[in-house]
Design a protein around this motif. Structure first.
Motif, mmCIF file in Angstrom:
data_model
loop_
_atom_site.group_PDB
_atom_site.id
_atom_site.type_symbol
_atom_site.label_atom_id
_atom_site.label_comp_id
_atom_site.label_asym_id
_atom_site.label_seq_id
_atom_site.Cartn_x
_atom_site.Cartn_y
_atom_site.Cartn_z
ATOM 1 N N ILE A 74 120.449 52.522 10.213
ATOM 2 C CA ILE A 74 121.670 53.279 10.472
ATOM 3 C C ILE A 74 121.833 53.353 11.987
ATOM 4 N N LEU A 75 122.976 52.923 12.469
ATOM 5 C CA LEU A 75 123.224 52.907 13.906
ATOM 6 C C LEU A 75 123.870 54.202 14.352
ATOM 7 N N HIS A 76 123.412 54.697 15.476
ATOM 8 C CA HIS A 76 123.985 55.892 16.087
ATOM 9 C C HIS A 76 124.552 55.487 17.451
ATOM 10 N N ALA A 77 124.397 56.297 18.443
ATOM 11 C CA ALA A 77 124.962 56.037 19.773
ATOM 12 C C ALA A 77 124.484 54.697 20.323
ATOM 13 N N PHE A 78 125.382 54.018 21.035
ATOM 14 C CA PHE A 78 125.058 52.736 21.645
ATOM 15 C C PHE A 78 125.951 52.540 22.851
ATOM 16 N N GLU A 79 125.382 51.967 23.902
ATOM 17 C CA GLU A 79 126.167 51.729 25.119
ATOM 18 C C GLU A 79 125.686 50.457 25.795
ATOM 19 N N VAL A 80 126.646 49.663 26.224
ATOM 20 C CA VAL A 80 126.346 48.487 27.041
ATOM 21 C C VAL A 80 126.630 48.867 28.482
ATOM 22 N N MET A 81 125.635 48.763 29.330
ATOM 23 C CA MET A 81 125.760 49.030 30.754
ATOM 24 C C MET A 81 125.709 47.689 31.486
ATOM 25 N N PRO A 82 125.990 47.657 32.784
ATOM 26 C CA PRO A 82 126.008 46.373 33.491
ATOM 27 C C PRO A 82 124.716 45.566 33.379
ATOM 28 N N ASN A 83 123.547 46.247 33.384
ATOM 29 C CA ASN A 83 122.287 45.496 33.370
ATOM 30 C C ASN A 83 121.312 45.938 32.284
ATOM 31 N N HIS A 84 121.775 46.719 31.319
ATOM 32 C CA HIS A 84 120.927 47.101 30.202
ATOM 33 C C HIS A 84 121.794 47.618 29.050
ATOM 34 N N VAL A 85 121.181 47.679 27.882
ATOM 35 C CA VAL A 85 121.827 48.295 26.723
ATOM 36 C C VAL A 85 120.877 49.356 26.191
ATOM 37 N N TYR A 86 121.437 50.387 25.616
ATOM 38 C CA TYR A 86 120.596 51.396 24.988
ATOM 39 C C TYR A 86 121.303 51.942 23.765
#
Length: 96
Positions: free
Chosen positions: A67-79
């Motif tokens: 189950i996926l919750h919060a996700f963010e793509v940043m310039p040099n990483h993903v979390y």
């Protein structure tokens, strides 16, 4: 080739295959900014950023117990935060 000493990322003795919530971070080698670009003064995901986002969603498509919750793509990483919940699997059901 020798590798530099790294801090351990995992809690000693913890079973990472068990049902739980997990905070996941993946960083780009050498901190290169490869996932987005500025267009009209706004950050926009580029092709690499869109691939990273697609792969995040693929996890839930591929594994019914994720189950996926919060996700963010940043310039040099993903979390993101994902959950493993094997109780959510519906066994023996067929689509109508």
């Amino acid at each position: 080739m020798t590798r530099p000493d790294r801090k351990l990322n995992r809690l000693s003795g913890f079973d990472y295959s068990r049902d739980s919530l997990y905070f996941v971070t993946s960083c780009v080698q050498n901190k290169a900014c490869v996932f987005d670009e500025v267009i009209d003064e706004e950050m926009q995901l580029n092709e690499c950023g869109l691939i990273a986002e697609r792969q995040w969603h693929w996890l839930a498509e591929q594994y019914s117990y994720v189950i996926l919750h919060a996700f963010e793509v940043m310039p040099n990483h993903v979390y993101g935060i994902l959950e493993i919940d094997r109780d959510s699997i519906q066994v023996g059901t067929c689509p109508r």
